[in-house]
Scaffold this motif. Sequence first.
Motif, short mmCIF file in Angstrom:
data_model
loop_
_atom_site.label_atom_id
_atom_site.label_comp_id
_atom_site.label_asym_id
_atom_site.label_seq_id
_atom_site.Cartn_x
_atom_site.Cartn_y
_atom_site.Cartn_z
N THR A 100 -23.41 35.27 90.05
CA THR A 100 -24.25 36.40 89.58
C THR A 100 -24.22 38.07 90.43
OG1 THR A 100 -26.65 34.88 88.26
CG2 THR A 100 -26.88 37.68 89.11
N ALA A 101 -23.67 39.10 90.16
CA ALA A 101 -23.44 40.18 91.09
C ALA A 101 -23.90 40.81 90.26
CB ALA A 101 -22.02 39.93 91.66
N LEU A 102 -23.94 41.92 91.24
CA LEU A 102 -24.87 43.19 91.22
C LEU A 102 -23.72 44.31 91.57
CD1 LEU A 102 -28.63 43.60 91.56
CD2 LEU A 102 -27.60 43.61 89.38
N PHE A 103 -23.17 44.86 91.37
CA PHE A 103 -21.58 45.89 91.85
C PHE A 103 -21.54 47.28 91.11
CE2 PHE A 103 -20.48 43.45 88.34
CZ PHE A 103 -19.61 44.17 87.42
N ARG A 104 -20.83 48.23 91.36
CA ARG A 104 -20.90 49.63 90.79
C ARG A 104 -18.76 49.77 90.38
NH1 ARG A 104 -24.53 51.39 94.90
NH2 ARG A 104 -26.10 52.20 94.02
N ILE A 105 -18.92 50.45 89.51
CA ILE A 105 -17.57 50.56 89.68
C ILE A 105 -16.70 51.81 89.41
CG2 ILE A 105 -15.74 50.24 87.13
CD1 ILE A 105 -17.48 47.86 86.09
N ARG A 137 -11.76 49.83 91.09
CA ARG A 137 -12.75 49.16 93.13
C ARG A 137 -14.07 48.75 92.29
NH1 ARG A 137 -15.54 51.86 97.08
NH2 ARG A 137 -15.43 53.70 95.95
N ILE A 138 -14.17 48.17 92.84
CA ILE A 138 -15.46 46.58 92.31
C ILE A 138 -15.84 47.24 93.75
CG2 ILE A 138 -17.22 44.71 92.10
CD1 ILE A 138 -15.48 46.30 89.99
N GLU A 139 -17.72 48.27 93.68
CA GLU A 139 -17.96 48.36 94.99
C GLU A 139 -18.90 46.55 95.35
OE1 GLU A 139 -21.96 50.85 97.07
OE2 GLU A 139 -20.56 51.73 95.55
N MET A 140 -19.04 45.77 95.44
CA MET A 140 -20.17 44.34 95.51
C MET A 140 -21.40 44.78 96.30
SD MET A 140 -19.88 42.13 94.18
CE MET A 140 -18.51 42.20 93.61
N LEU A 141 -22.39 45.41 95.78
CA LEU A 141 -23.72 45.50 96.05
C LEU A 141 -24.66 43.95 96.69
CD1 LEU A 141 -24.88 48.02 93.64
CD2 LEU A 141 -24.23 48.54 96.23
N ASP A 142 -24.66 42.41 96.03
CA ASP A 142 -25.14 41.55 95.90
C ASP A 142 -24.81 40.72 95.20
OD1 ASP A 142 -28.29 40.46 95.77
OD2 ASP A 142 -27.36 39.65 96.88
N LEU A 143 -24.57 39.19 95.68
CA LEU A 143 -24.11 37.81 95.16
C LEU A 143 -24.54 36.75 95.07
CD1 LEU A 143 -21.60 36.96 94.00
CD2 LEU A 143 -20.25 35.94 95.66
N VAL A 144 -25.64 36.34 93.85
CA VAL A 144 -26.17 34.69 94.21
C VAL A 144 -24.94 33.21 93.53
CG1 VAL A 144 -27.92 33.85 93.57
CG2 VAL A 144 -27.94 35.60 94.09
N LEU A 145 -24.92 32.93 94.94
CA LEU A 145 -24.10 31.86 94.00
C LEU A 145 -25.17 30.38 93.54
CD1 LEU A 145 -21.39 31.71 96.09
CD2 LEU A 145 -20.72 32.81 94.55
N GLN A 146 -24.50 30.01 92.56
CA GLN A 146 -25.30 28.71 92.07
C GLN A 146 -24.81 27.68 91.70
OE1 GLN A 146 -27.41 31.18 89.14
NE2 GLN A 146 -29.17 29.89 89.55
N ASP A 147 -24.92 26.63 92.46
CA ASP A 147 -23.98 24.87 91.59
C ASP A 147 -25.14 24.34 91.15
OD1 ASP A 147 -22.39 22.46 94.57
OD2 ASP A 147 -22.68 22.89 92.34
N LEU A 148 -25.35 23.68 89.94
CA LEU A 148 -25.44 23.58 88.52
C LEU A 148 -25.56 22.11 89.27
CD1 LEU A 148 -25.35 26.41 86.55
CD2 LEU A 148 -27.66 26.09 87.93
#
Length: 469
Positions: free
Chosen positions: A90-95, A71-82
């Motif tokens: 880019t994501a921060l999460f707990r496993i 189970r992935i517990e998502m904490l933060d997510l940033v999406l970039q259109d380069l």
Amino acid sequence: MNSNASDRQRQIRALFDQYIEMYASRDERLIGRFSDNFSGYTGSGGFLVKNLGEWQKITRQDFAQVPEPIRIEMLDLVLQDLTSEVVAATALFRIHLPFGGEILAKEVARLTLIFRCEADTWKIAHSGISIPYHFTQGNEVYPLKSLQERTRALEALVEERTQALHASEALYRQLTEDTRDVHWKTDQRLVITYISPADERLRGFRAAEVVGHHVFNMLTPEGAATVRQLLVAKPRAENSPTTSAFVTFEAQHRCKDGSLIWGEVLSKPDYNEQGELIGYHGITREITQRKQLEEQVNLLAFHDTLTHLPNRRLLEDRLTQAMSASHRSDHYGALLFLDLDNFKPLNDTHGHGVGDLLLIEVAKRLKTCVREADTVARFGGDEFVVLLSDLDRDKDAAADQAGSIAEKIRQSLSMPYWLKGGIEHCCTASIGATLFKGRDTSEKDLIDAADTAMYQAKEQGRNAIRFCP
């Protein structure tokens, strides 16, 4: 946000969600999602993998070690259109593993994925994952073998520290010296008064070699300049116990062996009961791999992946800078637009792989024909653009300079090419050129003018140079 931007963000989110779903469910099909030109940082291993087969092996090992869904517990997510072909998430999460308690889930993992569109299919070009499991054994991805031992050790440590709660100084030292982050204190002159043992593990200096010395001795000259700027920029009126807060900055640090590492520094001022500044304290965390990843992202966003030349996006930025510099200096600049004359037959006869080798060789020859201050970019396909800066103030003299460089390029590109497999290929180039001074026209109009002149060169026999009127 307009509808196109919203649709693009949803597309990037869908790519990321598909990856997370397949990874969490231990879906073997994920292995086929990686690019042939893949690179990635492993989790607890912390080293760069540049071979697709090796990464697939690591992924299979990951799935074999923990075959059940996680189970992935998502904490933060940033999406970039380069760019149109490169996006990042880019994501921060707990496993949360299906067994072993929640000890591992207390750690925060960081994942950066770079997707690149290859032949109309989105592939994972880079994966940088940081999982702070520092007690893995052998080739483990997750430290299952040592989990029970670690659990007992942590329980004993909690008990020990609970009993020592009243010994605040001893407790403080235990907390700071057990971590990989460096804890430090200085006096008001920025002279080090305490530094945790983590600094010796990180930079190689013993505490006795650091305490009593100025902070600037730890940093490169650029890092010291960053600290000076922060000290000058922060008004003394804000330096009070009620308004002060942590200041975060990044700086390169010197190691005892002469190498350099990047550190993220969190610093906060200390005051006495009278409100007088008496020093600073803070934490330094190594971020060298993160900085390297940022450089790789920048390379993907602004450089052609085949020739490593600046791409169209970076060219347009440098053209804008060159036009502004021309306006200030009153010197002319020039733009050369090149198209290879007989590139398609090589692809048709020998395949795109050989064609790519020719494009790489063309890029090398172009760079030898221009000055260091000039820019050579791949515009797309077999089209290249050369940006010449700081030519003469006189228009005719500037045209002569640009024409001389263009002729040097034409002759260089017309020499025979010897490609892999003993293939000889003769290839010329048609070159269109235009001069500019200041910002009297737009970047697009300049590129269009050079492009038009290039087509005139093709229509008049190819292997030629034509200036736009």
